[in-house]
Design a protein around this motif. Structure first.
Motif, short mmCIF file in Angstrom:
data_model
loop_
_atom_site.label_atom_id
_atom_site.label_comp_id
_atom_site.label_asym_id
_atom_site.label_seq_id
_atom_site.Cartn_x
_atom_site.Cartn_y
_atom_site.Cartn_z
N VAL A 144 64.00 -5.55 66.79
CA VAL A 144 64.11 -4.80 68.13
C VAL A 144 65.01 -5.58 68.88
O VAL A 144 65.36 -6.72 69.11
N GLU A 145 66.34 -4.67 69.17
CA GLU A 145 67.38 -5.21 70.00
C GLU A 145 67.35 -4.75 71.45
O GLU A 145 67.98 -5.63 72.04
N VAL A 146 66.77 -3.90 71.85
CA VAL A 146 66.64 -3.47 73.10
C VAL A 146 64.94 -3.31 73.43
O VAL A 146 64.43 -2.51 72.85
N LEU A 147 64.55 -3.98 74.48
CA LEU A 147 63.09 -3.74 74.63
C LEU A 147 63.15 -3.18 76.25
O LEU A 147 63.79 -3.87 77.27
N VAL A 148 62.40 -2.10 76.45
CA VAL A 148 62.12 -1.74 77.85
C VAL A 148 60.73 -1.73 78.12
O VAL A 148 59.83 -1.22 77.47
N ALA A 149 60.43 -2.88 78.93
CA ALA A 149 58.86 -3.12 79.00
C ALA A 149 58.38 -2.11 80.44
O ALA A 149 58.79 -2.51 81.44
N ASN A 150 57.94 -0.97 80.17
CA ASN A 150 57.57 0.06 81.13
C ASN A 150 56.06 0.39 81.14
O ASN A 150 55.69 0.63 82.27
N ASN B 136 61.49 -11.48 71.57
CA ASN B 136 62.38 -12.86 71.61
C ASN B 136 62.71 -13.17 70.35
O ASN B 136 63.64 -13.98 70.20
N ARG B 137 61.73 -13.34 69.33
CA ARG B 137 61.89 -13.81 68.03
C ARG B 137 62.96 -13.54 67.29
O ARG B 137 63.92 -14.11 66.95
N GLY B 138 63.00 -12.14 67.18
CA GLY B 138 64.17 -11.56 66.39
C GLY B 138 65.47 -11.54 67.30
O GLY B 138 66.67 -11.69 66.61
N MET B 139 65.34 -11.56 68.60
CA MET B 139 66.64 -11.43 69.36
C MET B 139 67.52 -12.91 69.27
O MET B 139 68.55 -12.97 69.28
N LYS C 267 70.92 -13.69 68.08
CA LYS C 267 71.81 -13.93 69.15
C LYS C 267 72.28 -13.12 70.03
O LYS C 267 73.46 -12.76 70.49
N LYS C 268 71.52 -11.88 70.35
CA LYS C 268 71.89 -10.92 71.18
C LYS C 268 70.59 -10.10 71.39
O LYS C 268 69.57 -10.19 70.53
N GLY C 269 70.48 -9.44 72.54
CA GLY C 269 69.17 -8.85 72.83
C GLY C 269 69.51 -8.37 74.41
O GLY C 269 69.91 -8.88 75.39
N ARG C 270 68.69 -7.08 74.66
CA ARG C 270 68.85 -6.34 76.08
C ARG C 270 67.24 -6.24 76.20
O ARG C 270 66.68 -5.49 75.61
N LEU D 246 67.86 -18.27 78.81
CA LEU D 246 68.37 -17.57 77.44
C LEU D 246 69.67 -16.70 77.54
O LEU D 246 70.12 -16.17 76.52
N GLY D 247 70.25 -17.05 78.70
CA GLY D 247 71.45 -16.39 78.88
C GLY D 247 72.43 -16.90 77.95
O GLY D 247 73.35 -16.16 77.49
N SER D 248 72.66 -18.12 77.51
CA SER D 248 73.54 -18.87 76.75
C SER D 248 73.24 -18.38 75.28
O SER D 248 74.16 -18.45 74.45
N ARG D 249 72.13 -17.69 74.95
CA ARG D 249 72.05 -16.96 73.67
C ARG D 249 72.45 -15.58 73.59
O ARG D 249 71.93 -14.83 72.79
#
Length: 239
Positions: free
Chosen positions: A74-80, A116-119, A123-126, A163-166
């Protein structure tokens, strides 16, 4: 390139509109739902429907394994996903309070931690968390819901720093009153009373919430993290 997107609670209302928006721009979309049948329009459009109760860590892990197998990390997660159990404090049971926090706040913790594991490996994720204007303003009879939605702000901002530095971003969208099945069930008098509080004088459309979420996960928002974006017609300005 098409990204792997997960929307929790994507089977109706705001979540459905968000899932639809990502599908329309060509992303690989998975969405969770807790009960009933997934919406045919999303499934027919190629979305992956995953039954998952986010109060159960084992179900969350199983959902991610299915998504990773079919769409990749998962590269983009929307927790709704969220629930309400409105009640005045004197009548609110401890279960009314803790169950809402377990879904809305701790449930978000579960899905974000697993993503978070895959992101981190990539080294990227939204990540976008769907809060509420109620979490900022408060609302009589919604102490449990407001507390859970306010908690999302501190959660997102802590992770933005951690986690901003990642190259991971964490932002919050705070909708106001939105035209959904829930609000359409109100009486005309109740709806008019709500609209009277909103400077723009109307309810939001679900597509307006989805548009802001889509922006926050786009390249145009790559330098935005730890933000709380109100989409409330001016209802909560100054908060």
């Amino acid at each position: 390139m098409s990204r792997s997107v997960l929307v929790t609670g994507g089977n109706r209302g705001i979540g459905l509109a968000i899932a639809r928006a990502f599908l329309e721009q060509g992303d690989k979309v998975a969405f969770t739902y807790r009960s009933g049948e997934p919406p045919k329009e999303l499934v027919d459009a190629g979305a992956l429907a995953v039954r998952c109760d986010i109060t159960d860590s084992a179900q969350v892990d199983a959902a991610y394994k299915e998504i990773e197998e079919k769409h990749g990390n998962v590269e983009v997660l929307v927790a709704n996903a969220g629930v309400t159990k409105d009640q005045l404090l004197m009548r609110m049971s401890e279960e009314d309070f803790t169950s809402v926090l377990d879904t809305n706040l701790t449930g978000t913790f579960r899905v974000v931690k697993r993503a978070n594991r895959g992101m981190l490996r990539a080294k990227k994720g939204r990540v976008v968390l769907i809060s509420s204007v109620v979490g900022l303003l408060g609302s009589a009879g919604q102490a449990n819901y407001a507390a859970s939605k306010a908690g999302l702000v501190g959660f997102a901002r802590s992770l933005a720093r951690e986690l901003g530095s990642r190259n991971l971003t964490f932002n919050v969208v705070a909708p106001g009153f939105v035209d959904t099945d829930m609000t359409q069930a109100l009486t005309d008098e109740q709806r008019a009373g709500i609209v009277a509080q909103v400077p723009l004088g109307r309810y939001a459309q679900v597509e307006e919430i989805a548009g802001v979420v889509k922006f926050l996960t786009s390249d145009d928002a790559s330098y935005i993290t730890g933000a709380v974006i109100p989409v409330d017609g001016g209802l909560g300005m100054g908060h």
